[in-house]
Motif scaffolding. Structure first.
Motif, PDB file in Angstrom:
ATOM      1  N   SER A 171      24.786  -3.968  -5.348  1.00 44.54           N
ATOM      2  CA  SER A 171      25.429  -5.274  -5.271  1.00 44.54           C
ATOM      3  C   SER A 171      26.933  -5.093  -5.396  1.00 44.54           C
ATOM      4  CB  SER A 171      24.918  -6.204  -6.382  1.00 44.54           C
ATOM      5  OG  SER A 171      25.197  -5.667  -7.663  1.00 44.54           O
ATOM      6  N   PHE A 172      27.652  -5.767  -4.497  1.00 42.77           N
ATOM      7  CA  PHE A 172      29.109  -5.747  -4.488  1.00 42.77           C
ATOM      8  C   PHE A 172      29.578  -7.195  -4.497  1.00 42.77           C
ATOM      9  CE2 PHE A 172      27.652  -1.995  -2.178  1.00 42.77           C
ATOM     10  CZ  PHE A 172      28.298  -0.975  -2.862  1.00 42.77           C
ATOM     11  N   GLY A 173      29.974  -7.684  -5.668  1.00 39.00           N
ATOM     12  CA  GLY A 173      30.333  -9.093  -5.745  1.00 39.00           C
ATOM     13  C   GLY A 173      29.095  -9.946  -5.512  1.00 39.00           C
ATOM     14  N   TYR A 174      29.137 -10.744  -4.445  1.00 35.83           N
ATOM     15  CA  TYR A 174      27.990 -11.574  -4.098  1.00 35.83           C
ATOM     16  C   TYR A 174      27.008 -10.842  -3.179  1.00 35.83           C
ATOM     17  CZ  TYR A 174      30.358 -15.690  -6.003  1.00 35.83           C
ATOM     18  OH  TYR A 174      30.965 -16.594  -6.834  1.00 35.83           O
ATOM     19  N   ALA A 175      27.426  -9.738  -2.601  1.00 31.94           N
ATOM     20  CA  ALA A 175      26.621  -9.061  -1.582  1.00 31.94           C
ATOM     21  C   ALA A 175      25.505  -8.220  -2.195  1.00 31.94           C
ATOM     22  CB  ALA A 175      27.504  -8.186  -0.709  1.00 31.94           C
ATOM     23  N   ILE A 176      24.364  -8.201  -1.492  1.00 31.19           N
ATOM     24  CA  ILE A 176      23.227  -7.346  -1.832  1.00 31.19           C
ATOM     25  C   ILE A 176      22.963  -6.461  -0.620  1.00 31.19           C
ATOM     26  CG2 ILE A 176      20.781  -7.254  -2.410  1.00 31.19           C
ATOM     27  CD1 ILE A 176      21.059 -10.091  -3.545  1.00 31.19           C
ATOM     28  N   VAL A 177      22.934  -5.162  -0.823  1.00 37.40           N
ATOM     29  CA  VAL A 177      22.693  -4.238   0.285  1.00 37.40           C
ATOM     30  C   VAL A 177      21.920  -3.043  -0.242  1.00 37.40           C
ATOM     31  CG1 VAL A 177      24.898  -3.031  -0.072  1.00 37.40           C
ATOM     32  CG2 VAL A 177      23.769  -2.924   2.160  1.00 37.40           C
ATOM     33  N   GLY A 178      21.031  -2.501   0.584  1.00 35.66           N
ATOM     34  CA  GLY A 178      20.270  -1.357   0.128  1.00 35.66           C
ATOM     35  C   GLY A 178      19.382  -0.768   1.198  1.00 35.66           C
ATOM     36  N   ALA A 179      18.694   0.310   0.836  1.00 38.01           N
ATOM     37  CA  ALA A 179      17.787   0.983   1.757  1.00 38.01           C
ATOM     38  C   ALA A 179      16.732   1.715   0.952  1.00 38.01           C
ATOM     39  CB  ALA A 179      18.546   1.963   2.653  1.00 38.01           C
ATOM     40  N   GLY A 180      15.566   1.883   1.563  1.00 45.55           N
ATOM     41  CA  GLY A 180      14.482   2.594   0.905  1.00 45.55           C
ATOM     42  C   GLY A 180      13.559   3.246   1.912  1.00 45.55           C
ATOM     43  N   ALA A 181      12.735   4.152   1.444  1.00 45.02           N
ATOM     44  CA  ALA A 181      11.782   4.841   2.315  1.00 45.02           C
ATOM     45  C   ALA A 181      10.569   5.235   1.488  1.00 45.02           C
ATOM     46  CB  ALA A 181      12.422   6.070   2.958  1.00 45.02           C
ATOM     47  N   GLY A 182       9.452   5.380   2.181  1.00 46.64           N
ATOM     48  CA  GLY A 182       8.231   5.745   1.489  1.00 46.64           C
ATOM     49  C   GLY A 182       7.059   5.827   2.440  1.00 46.64           C
ATOM     50  N   VAL A 183       5.893   5.434   1.971  1.00 45.55           N
ATOM     51  CA  VAL A 183       4.681   5.545   2.765  1.00 45.55           C
ATOM     52  C   VAL A 183       3.847   4.280   2.586  1.00 45.55           C
ATOM     53  CG1 VAL A 183       3.440   6.704   0.894  1.00 45.55           C
ATOM     54  CG2 VAL A 183       2.680   7.018   3.250  1.00 45.55           C
ATOM     55  N   GLN A 184       3.169   3.863   3.654  1.00 50.70           N
ATOM     56  CA  GLN A 184       2.225   2.753   3.592  1.00 50.70           C
ATOM     57  C   GLN A 184       0.867   3.239   4.087  1.00 50.70           C
ATOM     58  OE1 GLN A 184       3.346  -1.249   5.023  1.00 50.70           O
ATOM     59  NE2 GLN A 184       1.380  -1.349   6.106  1.00 50.70           N
ATOM     60  N   LEU A 185      -0.186   2.939   3.329  1.00 55.55           N
ATOM     61  CA  LEU A 185      -1.545   3.301   3.679  1.00 55.55           C
ATOM     62  C   LEU A 185      -2.336   2.037   3.985  1.00 55.55           C
ATOM     63  CD1 LEU A 185      -0.559   5.144   1.000  1.00 55.55           C
ATOM     64  CD2 LEU A 185      -2.674   6.333   1.565  1.00 55.55           C
ATOM     65  N   PHE A 186      -3.394   2.172   4.772  1.00 56.45           N
ATOM     66  CA  PHE A 186      -4.237   1.021   5.056  1.00 56.45           C
ATOM     67  C   PHE A 186      -5.683   1.474   5.277  1.00 56.45           C
ATOM     68  CE2 PHE A 186      -2.653   2.461   9.172  1.00 56.45           C
ATOM     69  CZ  PHE A 186      -3.792   2.463   9.976  1.00 56.45           C
ATOM     70  N   GLN A 187      -6.601   0.547   5.012  1.00 60.58           N
ATOM     71  CA  GLN A 187      -8.028   0.769   5.239  1.00 60.58           C
ATOM     72  C   GLN A 187      -8.595  -0.505   5.863  1.00 60.58           C
ATOM     73  OE1 GLN A 187      -6.943   0.710   1.774  1.00 60.58           O
ATOM     74  NE2 GLN A 187      -6.079   2.748   2.115  1.00 60.58           N
ATOM     75  N   GLY A 188      -9.680  -0.362   6.599  1.00 63.03           N
ATOM     76  CA  GLY A 188     -10.296  -1.529   7.215  1.00 63.03           C
ATOM     77  C   GLY A 188     -11.708  -1.225   7.662  1.00 63.03           C
ATOM     78  N   GLY A 189     -12.355  -2.237   8.174  1.00 68.86           N
ATOM     79  CA  GLY A 189     -13.714  -2.098   8.670  1.00 68.86           C
ATOM     80  C   GLY A 189     -14.241  -3.472   9.018  1.00 68.86           C
ATOM     81  N   SER A 190     -14.445  -3.744  10.285  1.00 71.47           N
ATOM     82  CA  SER A 190     -14.796  -5.099  10.681  1.00 71.47           C
ATOM     83  C   SER A 190     -15.270  -5.113  12.130  1.00 71.47           C
ATOM     84  CB  SER A 190     -13.581  -6.020  10.529  1.00 71.47           C
ATOM     85  OG  SER A 190     -12.519  -5.562  11.365  1.00 71.47           O
ATOM     86  N   ASP A 191     -15.656  -6.300  12.596  1.00 76.76           N
ATOM     87  CA  ASP A 191     -16.050  -6.463  13.994  1.00 76.76           C
ATOM     88  C   ASP A 191     -14.921  -6.048  14.932  1.00 76.76           C
ATOM     89  OD1 ASP A 191     -18.403  -7.484  13.055  1.00 76.76           O
ATOM     90  OD2 ASP A 191     -17.823  -9.576  13.290  1.00 76.76           O
ATOM     91  N   TYR A 192     -13.689  -6.421  14.565  1.00 80.32           N
ATOM     92  CA  TYR A 192     -12.539  -6.090  15.408  1.00 80.32           C
ATOM     93  C   TYR A 192     -12.345  -4.583  15.508  1.00 80.32           C
ATOM     94  CZ  TYR A 192      -7.630  -5.398  16.663  1.00 80.32           C
ATOM     95  OH  TYR A 192      -6.474  -4.950  17.251  1.00 80.32           O
ATOM     96  N   ASP A 193     -12.435  -3.879  14.371  1.00 83.05           N
ATOM     97  CA  ASP A 193     -12.260  -2.428  14.374  1.00 83.05           C
ATOM     98  C   ASP A 193     -13.368  -1.737  15.168  1.00 83.05           C
ATOM     99  OD1 ASP A 193      -9.903  -2.235  12.715  1.00 83.05           O
ATOM    100  OD2 ASP A 193     -11.163  -2.864  11.059  1.00 83.05           O
ATOM    101  N   ASP A 194     -14.598  -2.225  15.033  1.00 82.44           N
ATOM    102  CA  ASP A 194     -15.713  -1.646  15.793  1.00 82.44           C
ATOM    103  C   ASP A 194     -15.500  -1.825  17.297  1.00 82.44           C
ATOM    104  OD1 ASP A 194     -16.914  -0.950  13.433  1.00 82.44           O
ATOM    105  OD2 ASP A 194     -18.264  -2.684  13.378  1.00 82.44           O
ATOM    106  N   MET A 195     -14.993  -3.012  17.704  1.00 81.61           N
ATOM    107  CA  MET A 195     -14.778  -3.264  19.132  1.00 81.61           C
ATOM    108  C   MET A 195     -13.616  -2.435  19.663  1.00 81.61           C
ATOM    109  SD  MET A 195     -15.820  -4.549  21.859  1.00 81.61           S
ATOM    110  CE  MET A 195     -17.160  -5.553  21.199  1.00 81.61           C
TER     111      MET A 195
END
Length: 265
Positions: free
Chosen positions: A150-174
């Protein structure tokens, strides 16, 4: 001349491949859980915050899906260092979502209704099976580390990492069935992960953030390869009491509305 055209077409096919319509897991969409920020630009103390939120997502016609309606919830925990290291943070978030959708044809996702390559897929869309609505559900997890300045009123930043996901459904089967039949290019399995990166820019509202803050956040998830990525941009307003809400626009789940509450310890 005819031989030259045939040779040119063959070279083009060798370089680009046979571009089939893309299909993705809804778990590969960027998590709607926003990154929270210190309530005051003057704060440098060590803190832990927990934020819980619910969301609704809708896609009219994008990424070869249409009439998508989804709902779910997020819980995230953010740890911020104190003192000279106060800009550094780590965020862990989990989410669950589910809903329904229909398969569609989107030119931006390699589906062209006028292309002979996609004719079999278009014919399938016009069948009874292709016009049905399919359900889906997914779990998501995200780990992100970064710098929030934060600089005065300003908010600025950056980040990095990993996102995981799981699923199982009619849509995934099709999706798998269509991929096996050679009608679509199924870019995701039922489970997977990708590298996520975030940048944000915003502002505290009022002296010392007495009216809260407003932040625009850009997120990108890449699973490897030039074309294997999705993105979203979200706008979040956070009140000094910890209540927050906002909207996100992405190229997989087009529009998402979310609201929740943050608790700081």
């Amino acid at each position: 001349m005819k031989k030259e055209l045939i040779l040119l077409a063959a070279m083009s096919l060798a370089l680009t491949g046979c571009l089939q319509p893309n299909a993705r897991s809804m778990g590969a969409t960027l998590m709607s859980a926003p990154l929270m920020h210190r309530s005051s630009p003057d704060s440098t103390s060590q803190e832990v915050s927990v934020a819980a939120s619910g969301f609704y997502g809708h896609t009219g016609d994008a990424y070869n899906v249409e009439d998508l309606n989804a709902g779910g919830g997020n819980v995230s925990v953010t740890y911020r260092l104190g003192g000279v290291y106060s800009p550094l943070f780590m965020n862990v978030a989990v989410a669950a979502l589910g809903g329904s959708l229909r398969f569609g044809c989107d030119r931006d996702s390699d589906c062209d209704k006028n292309s002979p390559v996609d004719k079999k897929y278009i014919d399938w869309l016009e069948s009874d099976e292709g016009s049905e609505s399919y359900s889906f559900w997914n779990g998501q997890q995200r780990l992100l580390v970064g710098v929030d300045l934060s600089f005065g009123y300003a908010i600025v930043g950056a980040g990095a990492g990993v996102q995981l996901f799981q699923g199982g459904s009619d849509y995934d089967d099709m999706r798998e069935k269509l991929d096996e039949a050679g009608l679509v290019d199924n870019l995701d399995n039922e489970s997977g992960f990708g590298v996520v990166s975030s940048v944000w820019l915003g502002s505290y509202l009022g002296c010392h953030g007495q009216y809260g803050n407003l932040v625009a956040e850009m997120n990108v998830l890449n699973k490897g390869g030039f074309n294997n990525w999705v993105s979203s941009i979200k706008w979040t307003y956070t009140h000094p009491t910890g209540f927050f809400g906002g909207a996100a626009y992405g190229n997989l789940m087009e529009m998402t509305l979310f609201a929740g509450k943050e608790f700081v310890f």
